[in-house]
Write a protein that holds these residues in place. Structure first.
Motif, PDB file in Angstrom:
ATOM      1  N   TRP A 186       6.205  -5.560   8.963  1.00 19.46           N
ATOM      2  CA  TRP A 186       5.747  -6.093  10.247  1.00 19.46           C
ATOM      3  C   TRP A 186       6.907  -6.205  11.231  1.00 19.46           C
ATOM      4  N   PRO A 223       0.694 -10.654  10.913  1.00 18.58           N
ATOM      5  CA  PRO A 223      -0.645 -10.996  11.423  1.00 18.58           C
ATOM      6  C   PRO A 223      -0.904 -12.498  11.340  1.00 18.58           C
ATOM      7  N   GLY A 250      -6.009 -12.327  11.199  1.00 17.42           N
ATOM      8  CA  GLY A 250      -5.743 -10.914  10.983  1.00 17.42           C
ATOM      9  C   GLY A 250      -5.398 -10.139  12.233  1.00 17.42           C
ATOM     10  N   ARG A 251      -4.819 -10.808  13.238  1.00 20.94           N
ATOM     11  CA  ARG A 251      -4.444 -10.151  14.484  1.00 20.94           C
ATOM     12  C   ARG A 251      -2.930  -9.992  14.565  1.00 20.94           C
ATOM     13  N   ALA A 252      -2.489  -8.823  15.005  1.00 17.32           N
ATOM     14  CA  ALA A 252      -1.057  -8.562  15.148  1.00 17.32           C
ATOM     15  C   ALA A 252      -0.818  -7.815  16.457  1.00 17.32           C
ATOM     16  N   ALA A 299      -1.571   0.013   9.557  1.00 18.52           N
ATOM     17  CA  ALA A 299      -1.792  -1.435   9.583  1.00 18.52           C
ATOM     18  C   ALA A 299      -3.258  -1.779   9.372  1.00 18.52           C
ATOM     19  N   ASP A 321      -5.557  -7.419   5.206  1.00 22.87           N
ATOM     20  CA  ASP A 321      -5.197  -8.622   5.959  1.00 22.87           C
ATOM     21  C   ASP A 321      -5.095  -8.381   7.460  1.00 22.87           C
ATOM     22  N   VAL A 322      -5.501  -7.204   7.932  1.00 25.47           N
ATOM     23  CA  VAL A 322      -5.432  -6.895   9.364  1.00 25.47           C
ATOM     24  C   VAL A 322      -6.826  -6.534   9.869  1.00 25.47           C
ATOM     25  N   LEU A 337      -5.491  -5.108  16.139  1.00 25.19           N
ATOM     26  CA  LEU A 337      -4.179  -4.949  16.754  1.00 25.19           C
ATOM     27  C   LEU A 337      -4.347  -5.052  18.260  1.00 25.19           C
TER      28      LEU A 337
END
Length: 368
Positions: free
Chosen positions: A255, A278, A282-284, A311, A316-317, A320
């Protein structure tokens, strides 16, 4: 960053040889090496085996597995001979590191199935330092390697470990289950962490270690050969974020930041990466930039697609997102071509009012 590790390997081996020669008259076969199940002799043989194995991986350009060979000491080899073998295999690894091209990667299982020359050098140094400690502990001898070696290893293959600025050796011992650090739980299982590389048709996205990030932030190259005009200032700013995260112990390589390297000539053209791990939902957030001389060729789009797909394939994502200046039309075209869509006005309003998003920024997102 002119030394990719050859000098460090030699320095580590020299410190090992000094300790082992001081123990030449001890019972190597009958003395257990610290907390290991091995004898001191078996541990010393293991050091030599690792050094030659790493040299073989680089020299043989092994891609999918270890080169199928091992080293065997002649029967009756005494302590002096064992030390000579460690010095010899160390010299071979140092030579392999120095002569292997920068872009070459060879197989190593932990954790992303490959390592570059600097990674193999760091693993070799770690093996030497840690097992010299084990042998010294078994014989009841004091041993503390050069501080710079410990710092060098930590910043290259332990990027997930928060360093103790005044105690890198104790940090390395703690990180490998060999010691304690105040305020930290004991380590019972560990692996070192070579940098992640993601490939595309024209590029490789090469994970930036804390060591490389520190060099970039300070105005260096980070160990990469850059296209004319690179790296762009955004890359240096992002490198500073990596350094800060590492110092806090919250850096996670997958990450972090990646440098975009062209396959055709090995030149770095820009950088891409995440603003952190994230969140609980689950946001990155992603970000990217290119050296000015590399723009307009689709590199950013190609890299962003690959990074996003890697990703979003994870459990876990879920989403994005990227924040882009309203006036930055080229970046908006990049993000759209990579499969991101503009967020709705209500989402942007909430981001502006509740999360401090700058009014000039627009949000784009891509879901799993």
């Amino acid at each position: 960053m002119t030394d990719m590790g050859g000098d460090r390997v030699e320095e580590a081996v020299a410190s090992c040889a000094t300790l082992l020669r001081a123990a030449a008259g001890r019972d190597w076969e009958g003395t257990r090496a610290g907390r290991l199940e091995w004898s001191c002799r078996r541990t010393a043989e293991h050091v030599a085996s690792d050094l030659i194995a790493y040299a073989g991986q680089l020299a043989g350009r092994a891609e999918t597995a270890y080169v199928p060979f091992e080293i065997t000491l002649d029967e009756g080899t005494g302590p002096a001979g064992v030390v000579q073998v460690i010095e010899t295999t160390g010299a071979l690894l140092a030579a392999a590191v120095r002569t292997t091209p920068r872009e070459v990667r060879a197989f190593h299982p932990y954790p992303f199935r490959s390592a570059n020359r600097e990674g193999f050098a760091a693993m070799g140094v770690a093996e030497v330092l840690l097992h010299t400690h084990d042998i010294a502990e078994g014989f009841g001898l004091p041993y503390e390697p050069p501080t710079g070696l410990c710092t060098w290893v930590l910043a290259r293959i332990f990027p997930h470990v928060r360093p103790e600025p005044d105690a890198p050796w104790r940090t390395l011992l703690w990180a490998t289950g060999r010691g304690d650090l105040p305020g930290r739980e004991a380590v019972t299982g560990w692996r070192w962490n070579n940098n992640l590389v993601i490939g595309t048709e024209r590029l490789t996205l090469q994970g930036v270690t804390p060591a490389a990030a520190a060099d970039l932030r300070a105005g260096g190259t980070g160990g990469f050969e850059w296209i004319e005009g690179g790296p762009f200032h955004g890359t240096r700013d992002a490198a500073g974020s990596v350094v800060n995260a590492y110092a806090k112990g919250v850096h996670r390589p997958e990450w972090g930041m990646f440098v975009l390297v062209r396959r055709e000539d090995g030149l770095a053209v820009g950088a891409i990466g995440f603003h952190g791990v994230p969140d609980d939902e689950g946001r990155a957030e992603v970000g990217y930039d290119l050296a000015e001389n590399a723009r307009g060729r689709g590199y950013a789009t190609e890299a962003l697609r690959a990074l996003a797909e890697a990703a979003l394939a994870r459990d876990d994502v879920k989403l994005l997102f990227a924040a882009i200046e309203q006036e930055n039309a080229p970046s908006q075209r990049v993000i759209a071509r990579a499969g991101f869509t503009r967020a709705g006005e209500e989402v942007e309003r909430v981001a502006h009012e509740l999360h401090g998003l700058e009014p000039s920024l627009r949000l784009y997102s891509r879901e799993a």
